[in-house]
Every structure is written in structure tokens, then in C-alpha cells.
Scaffold this motif. Structure first.
Motif, mmCIF file in Angstrom:
data_model
loop_
_atom_site.group_PDB
_atom_site.id
_atom_site.type_symbol
_atom_site.label_atom_id
_atom_site.label_comp_id
_atom_site.label_asym_id
_atom_site.label_seq_id
_atom_site.Cartn_x
_atom_site.Cartn_y
_atom_site.Cartn_z
ATOM 1 N N VAL A 445 -49.326 1.682 17.997
ATOM 2 C CA VAL A 445 -47.929 1.239 17.915
ATOM 3 C C VAL A 445 -47.808 0.100 16.914
ATOM 4 O O VAL A 445 -48.755 -0.657 16.693
ATOM 5 C CB VAL A 445 -47.415 0.784 19.301
ATOM 6 C CG1 VAL A 445 -47.436 1.927 20.296
ATOM 7 C CG2 VAL A 445 -48.224 -0.387 19.831
ATOM 8 N N VAL A 460 -50.973 -1.836 24.423
ATOM 9 C CA VAL A 460 -50.462 -0.497 24.660
ATOM 10 C C VAL A 460 -51.445 0.243 25.562
ATOM 11 O O VAL A 460 -52.651 0.070 25.460
ATOM 12 C CB VAL A 460 -50.257 0.268 23.334
ATOM 13 C CG1 VAL A 460 -51.564 0.412 22.577
ATOM 14 C CG2 VAL A 460 -49.637 1.652 23.595
ATOM 15 N N TRP A 471 -39.302 4.357 19.032
ATOM 16 C CA TRP A 471 -38.488 3.816 20.115
ATOM 17 C C TRP A 471 -37.450 2.883 19.489
ATOM 18 O O TRP A 471 -37.811 1.943 18.756
ATOM 19 C CB TRP A 471 -39.326 3.018 21.107
ATOM 20 C CG TRP A 471 -40.278 3.855 21.943
ATOM 21 C CD1 TRP A 471 -40.508 5.188 21.856
ATOM 22 C CD2 TRP A 471 -41.117 3.349 22.981
ATOM 23 N NE1 TRP A 471 -41.431 5.581 22.783
ATOM 24 C CE2 TRP A 471 -41.832 4.467 23.509
ATOM 25 C CE3 TRP A 471 -41.333 2.104 23.537
ATOM 26 C CZ2 TRP A 471 -42.754 4.346 24.538
ATOM 27 C CZ3 TRP A 471 -42.242 1.987 24.568
ATOM 28 C CH2 TRP A 471 -42.950 3.101 25.077
ATOM 29 N N SER A 489 -36.661 6.858 23.146
ATOM 30 C CA SER A 489 -37.644 7.500 22.282
ATOM 31 C C SER A 489 -37.017 8.653 21.513
ATOM 32 O O SER A 489 -36.156 9.373 22.035
ATOM 33 C CB SER A 489 -38.812 8.023 23.116
ATOM 34 O OG SER A 489 -39.705 8.783 22.318
ATOM 35 N N VAL A 510 -45.962 -0.055 26.716
ATOM 36 C CA VAL A 510 -46.070 -1.034 25.632
ATOM 37 C C VAL A 510 -45.748 -2.414 26.190
ATOM 38 O O VAL A 510 -44.761 -2.590 26.917
ATOM 39 C CB VAL A 510 -45.117 -0.688 24.469
ATOM 40 C CG1 VAL A 510 -45.177 -1.769 23.389
ATOM 41 C CG2 VAL A 510 -45.472 0.670 23.870
ATOM 42 N N ILE A 522 -39.837 0.437 17.445
ATOM 43 C CA ILE A 522 -41.291 0.459 17.634
ATOM 44 C C ILE A 522 -41.764 1.842 17.218
ATOM 45 O O ILE A 522 -41.283 2.859 17.728
ATOM 46 C CB ILE A 522 -41.684 0.186 19.096
ATOM 47 C CG1 ILE A 522 -41.219 -1.197 19.551
ATOM 48 C CG2 ILE A 522 -43.192 0.306 19.281
ATOM 49 C CD1 ILE A 522 -41.483 -1.479 21.022
ATOM 50 N N ASN A 523 -42.717 1.891 16.278
ATOM 51 C CA ASN A 523 -43.220 3.163 15.769
ATOM 52 C C ASN A 523 -44.522 3.536 16.488
ATOM 53 O O ASN A 523 -45.456 2.732 16.570
ATOM 54 C CB ASN A 523 -43.470 3.063 14.263
ATOM 55 C CG ASN A 523 -42.199 2.757 13.504
ATOM 56 O OD1 ASN A 523 -41.144 3.356 13.749
ATOM 57 N ND2 ASN A 523 -42.267 1.805 12.571
ATOM 58 N N LEU A 524 -44.602 4.731 17.034
ATOM 59 C CA LEU A 524 -45.776 5.236 17.729
ATOM 60 C C LEU A 524 -46.359 6.421 16.975
ATOM 61 O O LEU A 524 -45.596 7.305 16.517
ATOM 62 C CB LEU A 524 -45.437 5.683 19.156
ATOM 63 C CG LEU A 524 -45.065 4.607 20.184
ATOM 64 C CD1 LEU A 524 -43.610 4.174 20.002
ATOM 65 C CD2 LEU A 524 -45.287 5.112 21.601
#
Length: 642
Positions: A445, A460, A471, A489, A510, A522-524
Motif C-alpha cells: 500500500v 498493513v 481506496w 474501494s 490498513v 490509498i493505492n493497493l
């Protein structure tokens, strides 16, 4: 009085005092002979003569030779000696068992703690191969120490088996000797007199047997003794002896039992029925202390294995692959051992661990009830019982699942379920490359560069793989009390954000500090090979304080792995100390009882020395009587001479 009467009186004194001196000499010679009881010549006055003018004695004679023997003191000595030997045998084994649980950094608990501590370095430097390899070496050290502890347990069991075998050989030899002494006693030519030395041999043999297995004694009128052991099994009769034999536990052939051959049939004597003697102490240690110690170590190893393997499976290794088990053998450890007395053929019983965190440090006896489908499950560590009804042939209790298949068992058929106690001998930690350590979470993340808030990621966790997602935070739409917004998401799902609490969407959790602004992201993305990510390594570190050992059926309670091992160590140390104290107390009691017996029956050299002088003087006085009688005879002869 006729001269002949005076002569016979003097002779009786000589003979009686000579015999008394013989007895005293015998006492002195046997003062240090084990089991010898001092003897005494009992005197009575010889038949008197009626001379018309009065009754005149004719001297003295020895009525019999008696030995000093007190049945009450003898029984007290036997009882206390049997208890002392039992406690001493158990204490000796407990001191040896205690060495399997050393204090400090060399014990099994320290090895488990060492691995989890080493994960701190991996969490700080997840890309450092040396930190990873150190962690793997620490894990292998845990496996080595577990194998060492299991070897010590095995050596203790082997030692018990050998000692029991040797003790039974001695018991049988002594019992055979006692039977021969009985026969000699009964064959004594003068049944009105007691064969004192034979009776001493008899009692000494009884004491020697009693040191190994507590006996009950019954004496017949002729002086022969019968011995009974256990719950009344006959070991020695007045004319024969039975053979005690070594047998195997009806469930677990690695453990031993004792029995006795009666009429060609072997009767098993449960260890609890032995009551006393070194055999009782050895078997009690085997059946209770050693079994529980194995199970406690196995419980720690099983929980450690599950915690490590579960966490490992939640991460990815340095190659980007899902983590594979690091601790092997737990799943294959549990077994169900059928009793050799079962009457149904073809019944199969399988055991598996469903939740190692609920596993208890004990074996179980599972017995078939008279009610179809019902089973009585007994914890062997404390004897607690519960009646369970099988659902589709399955019984579930305390983290285990027992499946009964094949031919239906008959009422009374039983099985020994070993789970925790089998684990020390089955678990292993193979040598692996540090790159296989799943230090990274499967999801990486990162905060979006365009974010306007102060959002900073701190951790995470993921219970599995997840697809790439974004997200997005919104200050509206939250429904949870105290929430200041909601994350949604791009792959579906959303969760409210409460300051100070982690956010979970799907299987991803997270954690972060700071405050997000509206539309912050938030990039996953799935963790790729070589990516630096310490999320799962940090989760390994958190296992140090996780209360995972000994949970109840609701998942509550329990203690940490290190506390669980400390509890096992404390128990063994406490029981070893208690066993030592019990051995010392019972030995003191036995010494007091034996002292009381020997004070009554043993030879007192001061008394014997005084008797020697007394009987010597009496002998000399009797000789003087004969001399006087000779002088009188000479005078009479001279008067009648022409």
C-alpha cells in the motif's frame, strides 16, 4: 541330698551357661548382619525332688532360644520403607526430568522467543538477506532444541523400562528364595522350637521385596509367610512363588506395566494399586509426570507451529510467492491407539488438530458407551470426563476432531488419543534459505502523491491475496459513531474511518496516522518479487505477546507462547521440588521406623558384653559346684575304704 543330685545340678548349670554363652557369641558375631535379630536363651528351673523334709531343686535347663521380634514395629517399618522407596524413585526421575527444562537462554521457550525476536531485524531491514537467514537459523534452533528435549524424554522412558525390568528380575529371584526358606521352615525337625535364623532370613527377604513392591504379609502357625501385592494378588505362598512380569500398556507399547502370572494367566496390576516400592514410583512417573511433560512441550510446539505457519501463509517471500509452512510434522502427529482388549475388529479412528490454540496438555481415553453413538472422553491428566455424541462419526473437543469409521466399535471398546504428547517427536524445522521467509504482506500500500491530508501509513495486514485497488476517502457517508469519513474501494466494499483505529475493507487491514482529506487515496497492489515490504514481518513480531496458547472453546483466555512454556517449566520445577521434599520426609519417617525396629530387635553390644561376664561367672560357679561334689564323693569313698 545325694551326691549325684549335686553333680547333675552342677552339670545343668554348666550346660545352660555354655549354651547361653553360645547364644551371646552368636549375637556378637552377627551384630552387623543385615536383618539379624538378637537371640536369648530362656531358662527354666529343672524338676524339683521331694526329700520328705522339703522340696529341693535339681538345677536349670534351657527351655528355648527366642529372637527379639515385634510384629507391630516390623509392619510399621515395612509400610514406611515402601513409601520411602516409592517417593525416592519418583524424586530421582523428577530431578532428571527437570534437566529437560533448563533455565535461561538454553531452553525451548527461549528458542521460540529468539525466532520471534529475530523477526524484528527482518522488519527493520526486510531486504537484508543476512537478517532473513539469521531468523531462519533461529527457527531451526527451535527445532533442534525440541528434538533434543524429545530425545531426553525417550531416554527417560527407556531408563524406566530397563529399571522396571531389572527390579522385576530381582523381585522374582527374592520371591523364589523366600519360597525355599518357607519350605525349610516348615520342614524344621522340631516344630515346637522356632528356627530363629531362618525367620530372620525370611523377614530380610520380605524387606528386600517390599523395597521394590509393597507387600502385605500373612504368617501361618509354622512361621511360613505369604506375600500379596497390588489389589491382593498372591506373590509368595508357604510352599511356592508366583512370577511378576513386564508387560506393555494396552494402548501405547512404548510404556510398560507390571503383572503377575497366576495359574498360567497374566494379571495386570495397575500402577496406582502397587501402593509403594520403587516400582510404584517409576510407573507413577511414567504414567503421569512424564506424559504430562511431553504433552506440555507438545502443546507449546503445536501452538508455535500454528502461529508461525499461519502468519507465514499470510505473507509473500522475497520471490513474490505465498509463504509456505516453516514448521512441519504437526498435522501427522496425533494418533488414536486402540486397546488390545477391544472386541470389535476393523474399527478405524483418525485424529486431527482442528485448532492448535485450544489444544490441551493431556492424552485422552475415548471409550464407547452402551448408548449408540455416545462416547466417554476422559482427560488422563486430571481424570475429568465428558460424554459426547458423535455427529456423522465425528467427535470434536478441545481443538481435536476424532473420526470413528469402519466397523462400529462395541460397547466398552476404547482408544487412547495422543495429540500434544506426540508432537515433540514429530515436529521438525528444515533448513531453508532466508529468501523463503514471508516477511512482506501480499498487498503493498502507498498513499497517493496528490493527497492533501496528513495521511501516513504505518502497517498493513491481509488474510490472503487481493487485487490491485484504490481506496478513496470521503468525509461523508460514515455511519459508525465517532467516524469522520469513509474509505471506498475501487473493487467494491467500504469502511468507516474512526481516528486511531485501523480500516478494514475486504481482507485487507490498513493502519495509519494523520488525518485524510476528502478524495485522498490509498493505492493497493499485489506485492511483487523483490519489493521491500515489512508488514508480515512486523506481524511475526507481534506474536510474542499474542495470547494463543490454551484458549477455550470460545477462543478466549490463553497465554502467550513464552508464558505457556514458562508455565510448563514452573510446573516441572515445582513438582520436582515437591517430590524431593516428599522423598526426604518419607525417608526420615522410614529411618525412624527402622530405628525403632532395630532398637528392639538389633544387637546391643554393651548388653552382650555384660552378659558374657555374667554367664562366664555363672559357668565358673557351676564348675565349682562340680568340684565340691567331687570332693564330697572323694570323702565318702575314703570313709568307706577298709
Amino acid at each position: 541330698m545325694a551326691v549325684s543330685t549335686l553333680i547333675s545340678t552342677g552339670l545343668s548349670g554348666l550346660q545352660t551357661n555354655r549354651l547361653a554363652l553360645d547364644v551371646v557369641g552368636h549375637n556378637v558375631a552377627n551384630e552387623l548382619t543385615p536383618g539379624y535379630s538378637w537371640q536369648d536363651a530362656t531358662r527354666v528351673t529343672s524338676m524339683y525332688q521331694n526329700l520328705g523334709s522339703g522340696y529341693v531343686g535339681t538345677g536349670v535347663q534351657v527351655q528355648t532360644v527366642v529372637r527379639a521380634f515385634d510384629g507391630f514395629l516390623n509392619q510399621q517399618s515395612l509400610r514406611s520403607a515402601a513409601i520411602a522407596k516409592r517417593e525416592d524413585a519418583r524424586s530421582t526421575q523428577m530431578q532428571r526430568l527437570e534437566t529437560s527444562f533448563p533455565l535461561g537462554a538454553s531452553n525451548l521457550g527461549a528458542a521460540a522467543e529468539g525466532f520471534l525476536n529475530s523477526m524484528t531485524d527482518v522488519a527493520n531491514s526486510p531486504a537484508d538477506p543476512s537478517a532473513r537467514q539469521v531468523a531462519m537459523s533461529s527457527l531451526q534452533e527451535f527445532g533442534n532444541r525440541l528434538a533434543s528435549v524429545n530425545d531426553q524424554f525417550t531416554a527417560l522412558q527407556d531408563g524406566i523400562t530397563e529399571q522396571v525390568k531389572n527390579s522385576l528380575t530381582q523381585v522374582n529371584t527374592l520371591a523364589s528364595q523366600l519360597a525355599r526358606v518357607n519350605q525349610t521352615i516348615m520342614a524344621a525337625p522340631n516344630p515346637s522350637q522356632t528356627p530363629n535364623d531362618l525367620l530372620d532370613q525370611r523377614d530380610q527377604l520380605v524387606r528386600q521385596i517390599n523395597d521394590m513392591v509393597k507387600v502385605s504379609t500373612v504368617y501361618d502357625t509354622r512361621g511360613a509367610v505369604s506375600l500379596f501385592v497390588g489389589s491382593g494378588q498372591s506373590l509368595v505362598t508357604p510352599d511356592s512363588s508366583r512370577e511378576m512380569t513386564l508387560g506393555r500398556d494396552p494402548y501405547d507399547p512404548s510404556r510398560v506395566q507390571v503383572g503377575i502370572i497366576n495359574g498360567g494367566v497374566r494379571q495386570t496390576i495397575p500402577s496406582d494399586y502397587l501402593g509403594g516400592g520403587s516400582l510404584a514410583g517409576l510407573l507413577s512417573f511414567q504414567d503421569k509426570d512424564l506424559m504430562t511433560a511431553r504433552a506440555q512441550v507438545g502443546q507449546v510446539a503445536a501452538v508455535f507451529a500454528k502461529a508461525v505457519n499461519t502468519q507465514q501463509a499470510l505473507g509473500v517471500d522475497a520471490n513474490g510467492q505465498p509463504g509456505k509452512d516453516l514448521v512441519l510434522g504437526v498435522d501427522n502427529a496425533p494418533v488414536a491407539l486402540p486397546s488390545r482388549f477391544n472386541t470389535a475388529a476393523g474399527t478405524t479412528v483418525a485424529v486431527k488438530i482442528t485448532d492448535a490454540y485450544q489444544l490441551q496438555p493431556t492424552d485422552y481415553r475415548v471409550a464407547t458407551s452402551t448408548t449408540a453413538g455416545q462416547y466417554e472422553v476422559t482427560r488422563l491428566s486430571d481424570g475429568s470426563r465428558q460424554t459426547l455424541t458423535a455427529a456423522a462419526g465425528k467427535l470434536t473437543f478441545e481443538g481435536l476432531e476424532v473420526t470413528v469409521g469402519g466397523t462400529a466399535p462395541n460397547a466398552g471398546d476404547s482408544f487412547l488419543v495422543q495429540a500434544a504428547s506426540r508432537i515433540p517427536g514429530q515436529v521438525r524445522t528444515p533448513s531453508l534459505n532466508g529468501s523463503l521467509l514471508a516477511a512482506a504482506a501480499p498487498i503493498t500500500v502507498a498513499t497517493d502523491n496528490a493527497n492533501l491530508g496528513t495521511l501516513a501509513l504505518t502497517g498493513v495486514q491481509s488474510s490472503g491475496t487481493a487485487a490491485a485497488a484504490v481506496w478513496t476517502f470521503s468525509t461523508t457517508g460514515a455511519t459508525t459513531p465517532g467516524a469522520q469519513g469513509r474509505f471506498t474501494s475501487s473493487t467494491g466494499g467500504s469502511a468507516d474511518w474512526v481516528p486511531g483505529q485501523p480500516v478494514k475493507v475486504g481482507n485487507v487491514i490498513v493502519q495509519f496516522d494523520g488525518v485524510p482529506e476528502n478524495n485522498d487515496k490509498i493505492n493497493l497492489a499485489p506485492t511483487a518479487a523483490g519489493q521491500v515490504n515489512n508488514a508480515n514481518a512486523q506481524a511475526f513480531v507481534d506474536l510474542r505477546t499474542a495470547n494463543v496458547l490454551g484458549r477455550d472453546a470460545t477462543g478466549q483466555g490463553g497465554v502467550s507462547i513464552s508464558d505457556g512454556y514458562a508455565r510448563a517449566l514452573s510446573r516441572v520445577g515445582s513438582q520436582a521440588a515437591q517430590a524431593k521434599t516428599s522423598a526426604q520426609v518419607s525417608a526420615s519417617t522410614a529411618r525412624s521406623a527402622e530405628t525403632a525396629r532395630t532398637n528392639f530387635s538389633g544387637v546391643n553390644m554393651d548388653e552382650e558384653a555384660a552378659k558374657l561376664l555374667t554367664f562366664q561367672q555363672s559357668y565358673q560357679a557351676s564348675a565349682k559346684v562340680l568340684q565340691v561334689a567331687q570332693n564330697v564323693m572323694d570323702t565318702l569313698l575314703s570313709l568307706t575304704s577298709p
